[in-house]
Design an enzyme around this catalytic site. Structure first.
Site, PDB file in Angstrom:
ATOM      1  N   ASP A  14      42.814  30.999  32.726  1.00  0.00           N
ATOM      2  CA  ASP A  14      42.853  31.517  31.352  1.00  0.00           C
ATOM      3  C   ASP A  14      42.968  30.411  30.302  1.00  0.00           C
ATOM      4  O   ASP A  14      42.845  30.679  29.108  1.00  0.00           O
ATOM      5  CB  ASP A  14      44.033  32.475  31.171  1.00  0.00           C
ATOM      6  CG  ASP A  14      43.884  33.738  31.990  1.00  0.00           C
ATOM      7  OD1 ASP A  14      42.775  33.987  32.485  1.00  0.00           O
ATOM      8  OD2 ASP A  14      44.884  34.467  32.126  1.00  0.00           O
ATOM      9  N   TYR A  38      36.879  38.543  39.973  1.00  0.00           N
ATOM     10  CA  TYR A  38      37.130  37.886  41.253  1.00  0.00           C
ATOM     11  C   TYR A  38      35.951  37.036  41.711  1.00  0.00           C
ATOM     12  O   TYR A  38      36.126  36.104  42.504  1.00  0.00           O
ATOM     13  CB  TYR A  38      37.495  38.942  42.304  1.00  0.00           C
ATOM     14  CG  TYR A  38      38.815  39.600  41.969  1.00  0.00           C
ATOM     15  CD1 TYR A  38      40.018  38.920  42.141  1.00  0.00           C
ATOM     16  CD2 TYR A  38      38.861  40.878  41.420  1.00  0.00           C
ATOM     17  CE1 TYR A  38      41.218  39.500  41.802  1.00  0.00           C
ATOM     18  CE2 TYR A  38      40.067  41.474  41.082  1.00  0.00           C
ATOM     19  CZ  TYR A  38      41.248  40.776  41.269  1.00  0.00           C
ATOM     20  OH  TYR A  38      42.440  41.344  40.917  1.00  0.00           O
TER      21      TYR A  38
END
Length: 566
Positions: free
Chosen positions: A289, A444
């Site tokens: 992130d 993912y």
């Protein structure tokens, strides 16, 4: 609670007691004799004292240089070195802070063939990296961090080093590259032969066997995604971990993980120091992130942005191939929307980007639904990118659920992409608009891929910087600050999150690129600017680290334009 504070010279002369500490990397002649403890030089840039927080006005040296707020237990480990013109070194912990009689040894790199041609292969003792590089003519020099790199003297002999590596938290591109370069760097640069991998995160310290690692065993792992050591969340029992480190004779610990993992590394270091162990703890921050504070970016971020383009391209193809087609892509970003923002800017096919830092609303004038309707009439299709942490307050209002936490203590987020898909469908149905929406969640897929060329280089530099710092006896988190690698105190990267500042030009560039509304009301903007103005004034008038500073920081941290404070 005592603090390590560096006093300005004029204050030393006022009669305050001074306890001299040794410099950790003072320059010496090219060839060395064994340095005895009694021969150690004065400390870096100034003398150091340990005094009560009450007797010294709350870390006054940082008042005009940083708005960082320290908890009492963090302040006990703060090492601040004040210099001329408002210069402050926010230094990292060193073995000699609690083991002052340790001997030093010549750095093996002085005889290394790869480094023999380098003009200056040891970092100067006075080299530091500024936290802020954009200043005005009369600005104080501000906070600096110790520059990363090899030192002339080291505190471990290669044959005595027993190092371990652990990866924690979620997956991220580049984990295997960092592991590989730690093993190869220790072996090839410092001739260290005892390197072990801790399997399955922190709990592996006391529930799994140690995995011996050699350059041969890790040779090709950077070509694969994930981590060969395995990873997990939670499992942090500090006393058990340090017991295991002590029992196995480990003296260098390399910890790869996000802010929660770095908090764990900080607690491990504290316990190591309490026990007086000769163990260096090096943290390598990992978060896809990009929400680790202070550093420019975390490894894996470039790869994540590049891979996010594939999902956005697919959404654009789907949307443009249907009448009133909408492609909705959810990207990672629990608290920080950096991946969504950079992927949007790189794509140029995105019509709307929603991130946690910028609240939005659905209905009414200037809302998301109005913008979607207008965009479909203009272009017949649109692409929306949403970060996973965006709109959680709106979801909570429509879907009341009890807060749940994962093993790392993070709040489990509701699926904003799926929720937004249904909301858009319902709105278009109420307007009798024909519409097709395709929802893509590549989370993912992005996490699991190997790192790209840019991240591979960055991972190598981070690993080497970590090795140099651990060999020199420091405990720290390593990261790049304004293009230079630096050793950063643990508390600086765990006390807050890095967030998109929607008052910065980068967010303005995104808004102009997508031509989307800001979704902020005039009242929101006025309130946020006032909060930011007061917060800036606070950093100049209230000493960082004081209880008053902490209360004010909490008061203004909820602003929609707040600078990443929790």
């Amino acid at each position: 609670m005592a603090s390590h504070i560096i006093l300005p010279k004029e204050e030393e002369e006022e009669g305050l007691a001074v306890a001299v500490e040794a410099d950790h990397d003072s320059p010496e002649p090219p060839r060395y004799r064994h340095l005895q403890p009694a021969q150690k030089a004065l400390p870096f840039s100034a003398t150091c004292v340990r005094i009560s927080r009450d007797s010294y006005p709350n870390l006054r040296a940082l008042r005009n240089a940083s708005a960082t707020s320290l908890r009492d237990d963090d302040a006990a480990f703060a090492k601040l070195d004040a210099g001329d013109y408002g210069y402050v070194l926010d230094d990292v912990q060193h073995l000699t802070d609690y083991l002052p009689e340790l001997p030093t040894f010549p750095n093996p790199l002085q005889d290394h063939p790869a480094y023999s041609t380098v003009k200056q292969y040891f970092v100067n003792a006075d080299d530091t990296v500024p936290e802020k590089v954009v200043v005005q003519k009369n600005s104080p020099r501000g906070v600096h961090f110790r520059r990363a790199g090899p030192r002339q003297r080291v505190y471990f002999e290669p044959e005595d080093v027993k190092a371990c590596i652990v990866t924690c938290g979620g997956l991220c591109p580049g984990l295997n590259t960092v592991i590989r370069e730690l093993v190869c760097g220790l072996s090839h640069m410092y001739n260290v032969n005892n390197v072990f991998g801790i399997q399955n995160g922190y709990k592996g310290f006391y529930s799994s066997n140690y995995l011996p690692m050699t350059p041969k065993s890790v040779n090709d792992i950077h070509k694969r995604g994930g981590t060969v050591l395995g990873s997990s969340r939670g499992g942090h029992d500090t006393h058990k971990i340090v017991d295991n480190i002590q029992d196995r004779g480990i003296n260098q610990v390399y910890i790869i993980g996000g802010d929660g993992t770095q908090k764990g590394a900080y607690e491990i270091f504290k316990e190591i120091r309490r026990r007086g162990l000769k163990v260096a703890v090096a943290g390598i921050p990992k978060t896809i992130d990009n929400d680790i504070a202070v550093i420019d970016k975390s490894f894996g971020f470039d790869t994540a942005v590049e891979e996010a383009q594939r999902a956005i391209d697919a959404a654009h193809v789907e949307a443009s191939s249907a009448e009133n087609g909408i492609g909705l892509v959810k990207l990672m970003g629990r608290y920080s929307g950096f991946i969504a923002m950079y992927a949007t800017l790189a794509s140029r096919d995105v019509d709307c980007c929603l991130i946690p830092e910028s609240p939005f609303y659905l209905e009414g004038k200037g809302g998301l639904f109005e913008y979607i309707e207008r965009r479909l009439k203009e272009n017949n299709h649109m692409v929306i990118v949403v970060a996973e942490g965006a709109g959680q307050d709106l979801i909570a209002k429509s879907i009341p659920v009890a807060d749940q936490l994962d093993a790392s203590g993070n709040k489990l987020l509701l699926d904003v992409g799926l929720w937004l898909t249904h909301k858009i469908k319902d709105y278009c149905k109420s307007k009798k608009m024909e519409m097709t929406i395709k929802y893509i969640d590549p989370t993912y897929m992005i996490r699991a891929i190997p790192s790209n060329a840019s991240d591979n280089v960055y991972c190598t530099l981070l690993a080497h910087s970590a090795i140099h710092g651990a060999m020199a006896g420091y405990s720290f988190t390593v990261g790049m600050v304004h293009g230079r690698h630096a050793y950063i105190p643990f508390h600086r990267v765990t006390s807050t999150w890095n967030k998109v500042k929607i008052t910065d030009r980068m967010w303005a560039r995104l808004l102009s690129s997508t031509n989307q509304p800001s979704f902020l009301s005039e009242e929101d903007i006025i309130e946020a600017r006032e909060a930011e103005r007061l917060a800036n004034r606070l950093s100049l008038s209230v000493p960082a680290g004081s209880s008053e500073h902490g209360e004010h920081a909490k008061k203004y941290s909820g602003s929609v334009l707040a600078n990443g404070e929790k």
